[in-house]
Motif scaffolding. Sequence first.
Motif, PDB file in Angstrom:
ATOM      1  N   ALA A   1      75.123 -18.041  35.542  1.00 58.82           N
ATOM      2  CA  ALA A   1      75.539 -19.414  35.170  1.00 58.82           C
ATOM      3  C   ALA A   1      75.980 -19.887  33.836  1.00 58.82           C
ATOM      4  O   ALA A   1      76.207 -18.658  32.850  1.00 58.82           O
ATOM      5  CB  ALA A   1      74.249 -20.401  34.934  1.00 58.82           C
TER       6      ALA A   1
ATOM      7  N   TYR B   1      67.911 -29.450  39.421  1.00 57.26           N
ATOM      8  CA  TYR B   1      69.052 -29.417  40.323  1.00 57.26           C
ATOM      9  C   TYR B   1      68.651 -28.664  41.626  1.00 57.26           C
ATOM     10  O   TYR B   1      67.302 -29.160  42.596  1.00 57.26           O
ATOM     11  CB  TYR B   1      69.036 -27.803  39.930  1.00 57.26           C
ATOM     12  CG  TYR B   1      69.482 -27.492  38.694  1.00 57.26           C
ATOM     13  CD1 TYR B   1      68.427 -27.817  37.178  1.00 57.26           C
ATOM     14  CD2 TYR B   1      70.892 -26.917  38.332  1.00 57.26           C
ATOM     15  CE1 TYR B   1      69.764 -27.521  35.890  1.00 57.26           C
ATOM     16  CE2 TYR B   1      71.602 -26.833  37.152  1.00 57.26           C
ATOM     17  CZ  TYR B   1      70.787 -27.531  35.891  1.00 57.26           C
ATOM     18  OH  TYR B   1      71.532 -26.849  34.787  1.00 57.26           O
TER      19      TYR B   1
ATOM     20  N   HIS C   1      76.209 -24.836  34.807  1.00 60.37           N
ATOM     21  CA  HIS C   1      76.454 -23.944  36.480  1.00 60.37           C
ATOM     22  C   HIS C   1      77.129 -22.812  37.359  1.00 60.37           C
ATOM     23  O   HIS C   1      77.035 -22.166  35.808  1.00 60.37           O
ATOM     24  CB  HIS C   1      78.584 -24.699  35.991  1.00 60.37           C
ATOM     25  CG  HIS C   1      78.586 -25.926  35.305  1.00 60.37           C
ATOM     26  ND1 HIS C   1      78.879 -26.860  35.520  1.00 60.37           N
ATOM     27  CD2 HIS C   1      78.897 -26.416  33.930  1.00 60.37           C
ATOM     28  CE1 HIS C   1      79.151 -27.637  34.742  1.00 60.37           C
ATOM     29  NE2 HIS C   1      78.926 -27.647  33.754  1.00 60.37           N
TER      30      HIS C   1
ATOM     31  N   SER D   1      81.709 -24.762  40.724  1.00 55.67           N
ATOM     32  CA  SER D   1      81.700 -25.050  40.168  1.00 55.67           C
ATOM     33  C   SER D   1      82.874 -24.406  38.850  1.00 55.67           C
ATOM     34  O   SER D   1      82.232 -24.982  37.898  1.00 55.67           O
ATOM     35  CB  SER D   1      80.370 -23.931  39.465  1.00 55.67           C
ATOM     36  OG  SER D   1      80.364 -22.955  40.071  1.00 55.67           O
TER      37      SER D   1
ATOM     38  N   VAL E   1      73.039 -26.842  41.983  1.00 52.01           N
ATOM     39  CA  VAL E   1      73.655 -27.292  41.762  1.00 52.01           C
ATOM     40  C   VAL E   1      73.150 -28.698  41.190  1.00 52.01           C
ATOM     41  O   VAL E   1      72.257 -28.979  40.811  1.00 52.01           O
ATOM     42  CB  VAL E   1      74.506 -28.079  43.203  1.00 52.01           C
ATOM     43  CG1 VAL E   1      75.580 -29.713  42.577  1.00 52.01           C
ATOM     44  CG2 VAL E   1      75.771 -27.824  43.239  1.00 52.01           C
ATOM     45  N   HIS E   2      73.551 -28.665  39.365  1.00 47.12           N
ATOM     46  CA  HIS E   2      73.052 -29.793  38.476  1.00 47.12           C
ATOM     47  C   HIS E   2      72.865 -31.519  38.865  1.00 47.12           C
ATOM     48  O   HIS E   2      74.160 -31.930  39.828  1.00 47.12           O
ATOM     49  CB  HIS E   2      74.247 -29.324  37.473  1.00 47.12           C
ATOM     50  CG  HIS E   2      73.411 -30.822  36.382  1.00 47.12           C
ATOM     51  ND1 HIS E   2      74.338 -31.772  35.439  1.00 47.12           N
ATOM     52  CD2 HIS E   2      72.555 -30.719  35.394  1.00 47.12           C
ATOM     53  CE1 HIS E   2      72.627 -32.557  34.884  1.00 47.12           C
ATOM     54  NE2 HIS E   2      72.027 -32.297  34.871  1.00 47.12           N
TER      55      HIS E   2
ATOM     56  N   ARG F   1      83.164 -21.261  33.377  1.00 45.38           N
ATOM     57  CA  ARG F   1      83.825 -21.637  34.035  1.00 45.38           C
ATOM     58  C   ARG F   1      84.561 -21.880  32.605  1.00 45.38           C
ATOM     59  O   ARG F   1      84.331 -21.720  31.798  1.00 45.38           O
ATOM     60  CB  ARG F   1      82.908 -23.208  34.215  1.00 45.38           C
ATOM     61  CG  ARG F   1      83.745 -24.394  34.336  1.00 45.38           C
ATOM     62  CD  ARG F   1      82.822 -25.414  34.895  1.00 45.38           C
ATOM     63  NE  ARG F   1      81.963 -25.922  32.967  1.00 45.38           N
ATOM     64  CZ  ARG F   1      81.347 -27.235  32.649  1.00 45.38           C
ATOM     65  NH1 ARG F   1      82.214 -28.392  33.614  1.00 45.38           N
ATOM     66  NH2 ARG F   1      81.146 -27.405  32.122  1.00 45.38           N
TER      67      ARG F   1
END
Lengths: 113, 114
Positions: free
Chosen positions: A92, B35, A103, A2, B44-45, A26
């Motif tokens: 996230a 998800y 993510h 991710s 996880v999308h 990210r």
Amino acid sequence: DSGVTQTPKHLITATGQRVTLRCSPRSGDLSVYWYQQSLDQGLQFLIQYYNGEERAKGNILERFSAQQFPDLHSELNLSSLELGDSALYFCASSVVSGNSPLHFGNGTRLTVT
Amino acid sequence: SQQGEEDPQALSIQEGENATMNCSYKTSINNLQWYRQNSGRGLVHLILIRSNEREKHSGRLRVTLDTSKKSSSLLITASRAADTASYFCATPRAGLGGNTPLVFGKGTRLSVIA
């Protein structure tokens, strides 16, 4: 992968102690979120930061605090730990929240003994 | 507070069968997301569907959204053992607002038996 990095992966500590969980978002993402996942409560939103500023609060206890630094990494501080704080803590990130995908990192598993 | 609630809580099917999971939510939204989470890993999308869309496809995934019923469904066709995971729906906490965090349901645990 991710692109979100969380450290440490596992943490075992005793009641009453304090720990710090770290998250690198990210690349390019300005929003960072912290979630707590436990078996009985599911995935609970704790807090959101956007470009260094607190944007939204969820079910975050007063014993918990967080911040986002100028380089956009974030830390979640948990103090006066109780057995019930044992959970998976996820970070996230997203470009803009609510309208774009999150993510997730792989989480920090906290065990309080 | 929970916005979305998935149904069923758990689902067990044979490889090759289709799996359908449902999500109901409470307030008006501008998008809904699904998800996937493998055991002990990060989410996880999978797919995002906007409120003006009724159906969206991504590979073997098909998502529908019915805003009048405040519900969504996720269909996985021709399931594989590797699809075994928990599936969550998520909606913006503020419903129609932007830059608002997502809230997640408790998920559906899918087991695909080879």
